[in-house]
Design a protein around this motif. Structure first.
Motif, PDB file in Angstrom:
ATOM      1  N   PRO A  40       0.807  -1.233   0.000  1.00  0.00           N
ATOM      2  CA  PRO A  40       0.000   0.000   0.000  1.00  0.00           C
ATOM      3  C   PRO A  40       0.833   1.272   0.000  1.00  0.00           C
ATOM      4  CG  PRO A  40       0.014  -1.035   2.168  1.00  0.00           C
ATOM      5  CD  PRO A  40       0.704  -1.984   1.252  1.00  0.00           C
ATOM      6  N   THR A  84      -6.060  -0.456   5.110  1.00  0.00           N
ATOM      7  CA  THR A  84      -6.723  -0.006   6.340  1.00  0.00           C
ATOM      8  C   THR A  84      -8.165  -0.503   6.420  1.00  0.00           C
ATOM      9  OG1 THR A  84      -5.411   1.975   6.041  1.00  0.00           O
ATOM     10  CG2 THR A  84      -6.979   2.012   7.830  1.00  0.00           C
ATOM     11  N   LEU A  99      -8.044  -4.474   6.940  1.00  0.00           N
ATOM     12  CA  LEU A  99      -7.360  -4.957   8.142  1.00  0.00           C
ATOM     13  C   LEU A  99      -7.913  -4.384   9.438  1.00  0.00           C
ATOM     14  CD1 LEU A  99      -3.606  -4.882   7.044  1.00  0.00           C
ATOM     15  CD2 LEU A  99      -5.078  -6.875   7.282  1.00  0.00           C
ATOM     16  N   ARG A 100      -8.395  -3.137   9.368  1.00  0.00           N
ATOM     17  CA  ARG A 100      -8.796  -2.503  10.632  1.00  0.00           C
ATOM     18  C   ARG A 100     -10.260  -2.075  10.645  1.00  0.00           C
ATOM     19  NH1 ARG A 100      -4.061  -1.676  13.430  1.00  0.00           N
ATOM     20  NH2 ARG A 100      -2.195  -1.535  12.161  1.00  0.00           N
ATOM     21  N   CYS A 124      -3.235   4.020  13.449  1.00  0.00           N
ATOM     22  CA  CYS A 124      -3.969   3.783  12.216  1.00  0.00           C
ATOM     23  C   CYS A 124      -5.469   3.721  12.552  1.00  0.00           C
ATOM     24  CB  CYS A 124      -3.500   2.483  11.589  1.00  0.00           C
ATOM     25  SG  CYS A 124      -3.776   2.446   9.833  1.00  0.00           S
ATOM     26  N   PRO A 181      -3.446   7.719   7.294  1.00  0.00           N
ATOM     27  CA  PRO A 181      -3.515   6.359   7.797  1.00  0.00           C
ATOM     28  C   PRO A 181      -2.809   6.231   9.130  1.00  0.00           C
ATOM     29  CG  PRO A 181      -1.858   6.504   6.086  1.00  0.00           C
ATOM     30  CD  PRO A 181      -2.537   7.827   6.141  1.00  0.00           C
ATOM     31  N   CYS A 182      -1.707   6.862   9.204  1.00  0.00           N
ATOM     32  CA  CYS A 182      -0.914   6.787  10.406  1.00  0.00           C
ATOM     33  C   CYS A 182       0.086   7.928  10.257  1.00  0.00           C
ATOM     34  CB  CYS A 182      -0.202   5.456  10.501  1.00  0.00           C
ATOM     35  SG  CYS A 182       0.198   4.731   8.908  1.00  0.00           S
ATOM     36  N   ARG A 186       4.159   5.128  14.418  1.00  0.00           N
ATOM     37  CA  ARG A 186       2.908   4.859  15.113  1.00  0.00           C
ATOM     38  C   ARG A 186       2.800   3.410  15.500  1.00  0.00           C
ATOM     39  NH1 ARG A 186       4.411   2.451  11.955  1.00  0.00           N
ATOM     40  NH2 ARG A 186       3.434   1.518  10.157  1.00  0.00           N
ATOM     41  N   GLY A 218       1.254   0.327  14.626  1.00  0.00           N
ATOM     42  CA  GLY A 218       0.682  -0.097  13.360  1.00  0.00           C
ATOM     43  C   GLY A 218       1.407  -1.322  12.848  1.00  0.00           C
ATOM     44  N   CYS A 223       4.144  -1.731   7.044  1.00  0.00           N
ATOM     45  CA  CYS A 223       3.517  -0.528   6.475  1.00  0.00           C
ATOM     46  C   CYS A 223       4.443   0.201   5.504  1.00  0.00           C
ATOM     47  CB  CYS A 223       3.073   0.428   7.582  1.00  0.00           C
ATOM     48  SG  CYS A 223       2.070   1.770   6.909  1.00  0.00           S
TER      49      CYS A 223
HETATM   50  S1  SF4 Z   1      -0.436   0.679   9.620  1.00  0.00           S
HETATM   51 FE1  SF4 Z   1      -0.010   1.024   7.423  1.00  0.00          FE
HETATM   52  S2  SF4 Z   1      -0.146  -1.054   6.503  1.00  0.00           S
HETATM   53 FE2  SF4 Z   1      -1.176  -1.150   8.499  1.00  0.00          FE
HETATM   54  S3  SF4 Z   1      -3.336  -0.781   8.040  1.00  0.00           S
HETATM   55 FE3  SF4 Z   1      -2.405   1.202   8.617  1.00  0.00          FE
HETATM   56  S4  SF4 Z   1      -1.779   2.140   6.658  1.00  0.00           S
HETATM   57 FE4  SF4 Z   1      -2.134  -0.036   6.286  1.00  0.00          FE
END
Ligand code: SF4
Length: 348
Positions: free
Chosen positions: A117, A125, A128-129, A224, A234-235, A239, A241, A245
């Motif tokens: 990404p 994001t 995964l989240r 994130c 995103p972050c 961070r 995360g 990343c």
């Molecule tokens: S930390 Fe980076 S790789 Fe992980 S979900 Fe967030 S943006 Fe994506």
């Protein structure tokens, strides 16, 4: 009315809890400083509210590729926190959420050939989240759910626009699918320094070791997001995360941790840098997109195989399991769909 920003945040949260005493309160916890401060303020407010009980769940979204040092810290906090919350009553609990297997980071990259990404193609994001959290909320009663987030107005200019545009105060509405639920942002107006003050001053939950958290944080800031706020970054530059990343140019947080003696992170760090380097190598990408449109497409099957081989080596060096058997099975199935000629190779 107090002038102290932290006491003010607690007072506001007391009012919020009393106004929605029968709701299911869900704290999105990443282990980072902001969600830690939000949780501490919420628990301080609960004690002060006079309520006899509360339906409260602390959720943690495990992407499977969290920075291993930070993941170890968060999982141990959650272990202790589960016991500590249970002392408050049976309606207090912790939950670890995971993305469905097809959305996991390396299943997408190695199985489907997604490029790692970037800011302009941040496919990670959501899967995964955000989706695990929204699915969890959907299984609850969204109308009667309040999600507590550690978002701050001053976190970034971009996020400021998102937050200011959406609402004035700590209450916001969030829509997932065709359902709305409430967001409550207890640390909306706190600065970074006040967040750290709240983390150190407020004693509960005692499972959180503020000194250790600060030590782990080093250069990191931000977390994130677990809600859909497309305009928000995103972050930040470092961070809590994923160790994978590639959205950030440099994983400063991991770098600082390695410099501080966490040398076990080095192989992960090197793998991530390699992944970032090969991302735009035309020799490793299909010449067209999957839909036939012009532009670099997914990783070639040979490139995916090479990534898998390197990941296997990383597992051997770090003596950890990065891909579990379900993920490997899914990758093998996806390779078959892309007509990989050499059967499923050594996916397992
Ligand atoms: S930390 Fe980076 S790789 Fe992980 S979900 Fe967030 S943006 Fe994506």
């Amino acid at each position: 009315m107090t002038n102290d920003p932290i006491l003010h945040a607690i007072d506001t949260t007391v009012g919020a809890l009393r106004s929605r005493a029968n709701a299911h309160w869900v704290v999105a916890f990443s282990g980072g400083k902001d969600s830690t401060a939000a949780l501490k303020i919420l628990l301080a407010a609960y004690r002060r509210s006079g309520l006899q009980t509360l339906n409260l769940t602390v959720i943690y979204c495990d992407t499977g590729v969290e920075n291993p040092i930070l993941d170890l810290y968060v999982k141990s906090v959650l272990d202790d926190l589960g016991g500590e919350l249970a002392e408050l009553g049976p309606s207090f609990e912790t939950r670890i959420l995971r993305a469905p297997v097809q959305d996991r980071f390396f299943v997408r990259i190695i199985g489907r050939g997604y490029p790692p990404p970037t800011n302009s193609f941040r496919w990670c994001t959501t899967g995964l989240r955000i989706r695990p959290v929204s699915r969890f909320i959907e299984t609850q009663d969204p109308k009667n759910t309040v999600v507590v987030l550690g978002l701050r107005r001053s976190e970034s200019q971009q996020r400021d626009r998102t937050l200011n545009g959406a609402a004035e105060g700590p209450w916001q509405k969030q829509r997932e699918g065709n359902k709305d639920y409430d967001l409550f942002l207890p640390i909306l107006d706190l600065s970074v320094a006040e967040v750290w003050d709240a983390t150190f001053w407020l004693s509960k939950p005692r499972s959180i070791n503020a000194t250790m958290l600060q030590d782990l944080y080093r250069d990191a800031s931000g977390e994130c997001p677990v809600i859909r706020a497309p305009q928000s970054p995103p972050c930040a530059s470092g961070r809590f995360g994923c160790w994978t990343c590639t959205v950030v140019r440099q994983d400063r947080s991991a770098k600082k941790l390695i410099e501080a003696g966490y040398s076990e992170l080095k192989p992960y760090f090197e793998f991530r840098s390699w992944l970032s380097e090969i991302r735009n190598d035309p020799a490793m990408r299909w010449p067209k997109r999957r839909n036939g449109a012009a532009g670099m497409g997914p990783f070639t099957l040979d490139a995916r195989r090479e990534i898998l081989e390197r990941l296997n080596q990383l597992e051997a060096v770090t003596r950890t399991e990065i891909l579990d058997s379900e993920e490997r099975g899914t990758i093998a199935g996806l390779w078959r769909l892309d007509h990989y000629p050499r059967l499923s190779f050594q996916v397992f």
